[in-house]
Design a protein around this motif. Structure first.
Motif, mmCIF file in Angstrom:
data_model
loop_
_atom_site.group_PDB
_atom_site.id
_atom_site.type_symbol
_atom_site.label_atom_id
_atom_site.label_comp_id
_atom_site.label_asym_id
_atom_site.label_seq_id
_atom_site.Cartn_x
_atom_site.Cartn_y
_atom_site.Cartn_z
ATOM 1 N N UNK A 98 0.657 -1.185 -0.026
ATOM 2 C CA UNK A 98 -0.162 -0.060 -0.005
ATOM 3 C C UNK A 98 0.823 1.415 0.197
ATOM 4 N N UNK A 99 2.201 1.230 0.402
ATOM 5 C CA UNK A 99 3.141 2.403 0.562
ATOM 6 C C UNK A 99 3.793 2.580 -1.096
ATOM 7 N N UNK A 100 3.598 1.419 -1.770
ATOM 8 C CA UNK A 100 4.277 1.384 -2.939
ATOM 9 C C UNK A 100 5.370 0.827 -3.060
ATOM 10 N N UNK A 101 5.597 -0.162 -2.300
ATOM 11 C CA UNK A 101 6.829 -0.982 -2.223
ATOM 12 C C UNK A 101 6.498 -2.457 -2.908
ATOM 13 N N UNK A 102 7.332 -2.987 -3.549
ATOM 14 C CA UNK A 102 7.052 -4.413 -4.301
ATOM 15 C C UNK A 102 7.551 -5.156 -3.517
ATOM 16 N N UNK A 103 6.473 -6.294 -3.243
ATOM 17 C CA UNK A 103 6.815 -7.662 -2.349
ATOM 18 C C UNK A 103 6.173 -8.771 -3.041
ATOM 19 N N UNK A 104 6.927 -9.501 -3.691
ATOM 20 C CA UNK A 104 6.810 -10.548 -4.410
ATOM 21 C C UNK A 104 7.108 -11.900 -3.896
ATOM 22 N N UNK A 105 7.901 -11.918 -2.565
ATOM 23 C CA UNK A 105 8.039 -13.318 -2.185
ATOM 24 C C UNK A 105 7.001 -13.884 -1.711
ATOM 25 N N UNK A 106 6.764 -15.334 -2.071
ATOM 26 C CA UNK A 106 5.505 -16.234 -1.755
ATOM 27 C C UNK A 106 5.372 -16.462 -0.329
ATOM 28 N N UNK A 107 4.281 -16.541 0.428
ATOM 29 C CA UNK A 107 3.856 -16.857 1.723
ATOM 30 C C UNK A 107 4.373 -18.117 2.201
ATOM 31 N N UNK A 108 4.749 -18.553 3.277
ATOM 32 C CA UNK A 108 5.328 -19.785 3.497
ATOM 33 C C UNK A 108 4.091 -20.514 4.221
ATOM 34 N N UNK A 109 3.610 -21.767 3.745
ATOM 35 C CA UNK A 109 2.437 -22.478 4.141
ATOM 36 C C UNK A 109 2.646 -23.187 5.601
ATOM 37 N N UNK A 110 3.761 -23.476 5.856
ATOM 38 C CA UNK A 110 3.930 -24.447 6.963
ATOM 39 C C UNK A 110 4.254 -23.428 8.279
ATOM 40 N N UNK A 111 4.186 -24.144 9.347
ATOM 41 C CA UNK A 111 4.379 -23.160 10.825
ATOM 42 C C UNK A 111 5.872 -22.994 10.388
ATOM 43 N N UNK A 112 6.280 -21.820 11.344
ATOM 44 C CA UNK A 112 5.607 -21.092 12.276
ATOM 45 C C UNK A 112 4.796 -20.083 11.744
ATOM 46 N N UNK A 113 3.982 -19.290 12.581
ATOM 47 C CA UNK A 113 3.158 -17.985 12.014
ATOM 48 C C UNK A 113 4.202 -16.831 11.657
ATOM 49 N N UNK A 114 3.612 -15.926 11.119
ATOM 50 C CA UNK A 114 4.170 -14.660 10.722
ATOM 51 C C UNK A 114 4.699 -14.106 12.124
ATOM 52 N N UNK A 115 5.940 -13.330 11.739
ATOM 53 C CA UNK A 115 6.606 -12.773 12.896
ATOM 54 C C UNK A 115 5.759 -11.713 13.540
ATOM 55 N N UNK A 116 6.083 -11.445 14.868
ATOM 56 C CA UNK A 116 5.561 -10.215 15.459
ATOM 57 C C UNK A 116 6.459 -9.775 16.454
ATOM 58 N N UNK A 117 6.686 -8.348 16.757
ATOM 59 C CA UNK A 117 7.402 -7.842 17.595
ATOM 60 C C UNK A 117 6.612 -7.069 18.743
ATOM 61 N N UNK A 118 6.489 -7.646 20.114
ATOM 62 C CA UNK A 118 5.796 -6.870 21.081
ATOM 63 C C UNK A 118 6.704 -5.791 21.738
ATOM 64 N N UNK A 119 6.032 -4.483 21.347
ATOM 65 C CA UNK A 119 6.700 -3.460 21.804
ATOM 66 C C UNK A 119 6.069 -2.675 22.806
ATOM 67 N N UNK A 120 6.592 -2.562 24.029
ATOM 68 C CA UNK A 120 6.232 -1.732 25.224
ATOM 69 C C UNK A 120 6.953 -0.436 25.013
#
Length: 331
Positions: A98-120
């Motif tokens: 949505x910000x205009x950056x090309x992203x063509x890497x295919x999603x991975x179907x196996x575990x683990x899930x997408x990364x997340x960063x918990x920020x306090x």
């Protein structure tokens, strides 16, 4: 050498940031290192998420944040990173495209899930990050778009992603592809703990002339060089790089290219709300000038303006018009 089709192509963690305000007492109670970044496993990620107050989910990842800033400043960019085929993966893909950056890497179907960063985020705007790398640490060399790497003026690599073995191998291959195509390689050290683990690799890359542009903050520079004195640290590495960019938070930033040196103060900010992404957007501002042949002082000023915009609000992606802010600052 052919004309590049992209200004910057970056390889980094594909992460969705989860940000929540907290008090300093919460940081102590949860056993966190204020202002740092720690890698966490699934159980710790769940524990910390439960301890968070009301949160906001915003796509992040260091190199991805930098590209979002580069795109906002008019550069043509592409991102390489690994998400899972899950909801957060779809959120990440939508946000970066949505910000205009090309992203063509295919999603991975196996575990683990997408990364997340918990920020306090404490009342002083300091962010304490806890990263669950998830799918991002399983980026294989086979997922690289080598033709796109060869066709980009600058390959930008995220130090955080050097830690897992599979993406580290992918980035080594990317460096080889970029070098064979006569392109520049930029590297952000990301965090001192990464240098503590892989400093020998980074120093070897510099010794072999495989890094052209290095982004570090003053603490990372000290860890990389073993020099506690800032100027001694600069002297230790500047001749191994085409460009060294070293940031010093409120004290500004320095860039050195051969015998040329420039230094700028930090841009004034009415209130520091959240420092998440400050270094990422500084790199974006700098690269937006460097890719267009600007001098060191202008590149640093662009970086300082972009960093100031980011720390004035929640989240690591620009909300104001960076082009207008930079234009107003440069006159």
């Amino acid at each position: 050498m052919t004309k590049p089709t992209h200004d910057v192509i970056a390889i980094g963690n594909a992460i969705v940031d989860v940000l929540a305000p907290c008090e300093d007492a919460d940081i102590e109670r949860l056993g966190l290192a204020k202002g740092g970044m720690s890698l966490v496993d699934t159980d710790r990620a769940e524990e910390l998420y439960k301890a968070m107050g009301p949160a906001r989910e915003i796509s992040g990842g260091s190199a991805a944040n930098t590209l979002a800033g580069c795109a906002a400043l008019g550069l043509k960019c592409q991102f390489i990173g690994q998400v899972a085929d899950d909801q957060l993966g779809k959120v990440f893909r939508h946000d970066i495209e949505a910000v205009g950056v090309t992203f063509a890497t295919p999603a991975r179907e196996a575990e683990p899930p997408t990364a997340r960063c918990l920020i306090f985020v404490t009342p002083d705007g300091e962010r304490t990050m806890n990263t669950f790398l998830g799918a991002s640490q399983f980026l294989p060399a086979a997922a690289l778009d080598e033709s796109a790497i060869a066709d980009a003026a600058i390959l930008y690599l995220e130090g955080y992603l050097w830690d897992p073995e599979e993406p580290r191998s992918a980035m080594r291959r990317a460096i080889e592809v970029a070098r064979n195509a006569g392109r520049k390689v930029a590297f952000t050290a990301s965090e001192s703990f990464v240098i503590e683990r892989h400093g020998d690799d980074f120093r070897q890359l510099m010794a072999e002339g495989l890094i052209d542009i290095l982004f570090v903050n003053e603490h990372e520079l000290a860890t990389l060089t073993g020099e506690s004195d800032f100027e001694a640290g600069i002297a230790a590495v500047k001749d191994k790089l085409q460009v060294l960019v070293a940031t010093r938070s409120a004290a500004g930033a320095v860039a050195v290219a051969g015998d040329e040196r420039a230094e700028v103060p930090a841009e004034p900010v009415e209130k520091v709300v959240d420092t998440t992404g400050a270094g990422d957007l500084f790199a974006a501002g700098f690269l937006s000038g460097h890719a267009r042949g600007a001098g060191l002082e202008e590149c640093l000023t662009r970086g300082a303006v972009a960093a100031a915009e980011i720390i004035s609000h929640w989240g690591p992606r620009p909300e104001a018009d960076l082009k207008k802010l930079v234009a107003a600052r440069l006159g």
